[in-house]
Scaffold this active site. Structure first.
Site: not given
Ligand code: NAI
Length: 259
Positions: A71, A97, A150, A163, A165, A167, A196
């Site tokens: 992205v 996401n 988040s 992060y 800032a 979010k 999560i």
């Molecule tokens: P995750 O690490 O399991 O999944 C994140 C995905 O984003 C990965 O598949 C990764 O390859 C992809 N990604 C990273 N950089 C990328 C890029 N430049 N272009 C395209 N894809 C890219 O993590 P999760 O937790 O499922 O994260 C999803 C969203 O939820 C994120 O925006 C994260 O900030 C947010 N979030 C997560 C929390 C948690 O506790 N896990 C809490 C609050 C928010």
């Protein structure tokens, strides 16, 4: 029984683009939308991860296509959105996401880099995907954008200022675009997940997860990715057309818990 209400709770036949869909919440969201009959555009950094999720959906009888997409690559975002529209005949739903998290004390040597990449991937990229999708969303009769923020978009955890800032920025972006696009019937909402169980939190040992969740959340445990995906789906229903600019915590009650 015949129905007394009018609005549809089905995303069947809708085309949904999910970024970061190879893991965690993105993958769970792709699964859920496919289960509900949507055509899912699965996008992520690596071909193997994308193909695995497409295979999972197709094996379950769902409809999906896969694209590698960083992205942060502006030119590729435009190309992938065009290919998705060519493949499925339109685009109705965008789920921003994709995300990363960096340990970034303000005085660390890598801070400038951590700041730049965090803002780029977590915030700027969301505008980029929305801008590329917008001409197609304008042709949909139920256009929906969901940005993943988040609980860091409300409060803060130390050593995570890039992060946090970014979010906070996602929430501002969501409100601003909700106001800008509302008259066109395009809704823009965001979700604030709490703790999560995903790739992002995989390195936190289970006992630390448990202590944290018991102390900080009302529900008393970490959340599962699918529990967040259902929040996202609710924003994307045709029936949810009067919901816009909303900031929905899916956090087990973390934000409302004082003690
Ligand atoms: P995750 O690490 O399991 O999944 C994140 C995905 O984003 C990965 O598949 C990764 O390859 C992809 N990604 C990273 N950089 C990328 C890029 N430049 N272009 C395209 N894809 C890219 O993590 P999760 O937790 O499922 O994260 C999803 C969203 O939820 C994120 O925006 C994260 O900030 C947010 N979030 C997560 C929390 C948690 O506790 N896990 C809490 C609050 C928010």
């Amino acid at each position: 029984m015949s129905r007394l209400s009018q609005l549809s709770r089905s995303v069947e036949g809708r085309v949904a683009l999910v970024t970061g869909a190879a893991s965690g919440m993105g993958r769970a969201t792709a699964h859920l939308f496919a289960d509900e009959g949507a055509h899912v555009a699965v996008t992520d950094l690596e071909r193997s991860g994308v193909d695995a999720v497409v295979d999972e959906i197709e094996a379950a009888g769902g409809s999906a296509g896969g694209w590698t997409l960083d992205v942060a690559d502006a030119e590729r975002v435009g190309r992938v959105v065009s290919e998705i529209v060519d493949r499925f005949g339109g685009l109705d739903i965008v789920i921003n996401n994709a995300g990363i998290s960096r340990f970034a004390p303000i005085d660390s040597e890598t801070y400038e880099d951590d700041w730049a990449i965090s803002l780029e991937v977590l915030l700027t990229a969301q505008t980029r995907v929305i801008r590329a999708a917008l001409p197609h969303l304008r042709r949909s009769d139920a256009a929906r954008i969901v940005n993943i923020a988040s609980t860091e978009g409300w409060g803060a955890t130390k050593f995570a200022s890039p992060y946090t800032a970014a979010k906070h920025g996602v929430i501002g972006l969501t409100k601003s675009l909700a106001v800008e696009l509302g008259r066109e019937g395009i809704t823009v909402n965001c979700i604030c997940p709490g703790p999560i169980r995903t790739g992002m939190t995989a390195e936190i040992p289970d006992e630390h997860k448990e202590i944290f969740a018991k102390r900080r959340t009302a529900i008393g445990r970490y959340g599962e990715p699918e529990e967040v995906a259902h929040g996202t789906l609710n924003f994307c229903l045709p029936a949810s057309r009067y919901m816009t600019g909303a900031v929905l915590p899916v956090d087990g009650g973390l934000l409302i818990k004082n003690a």
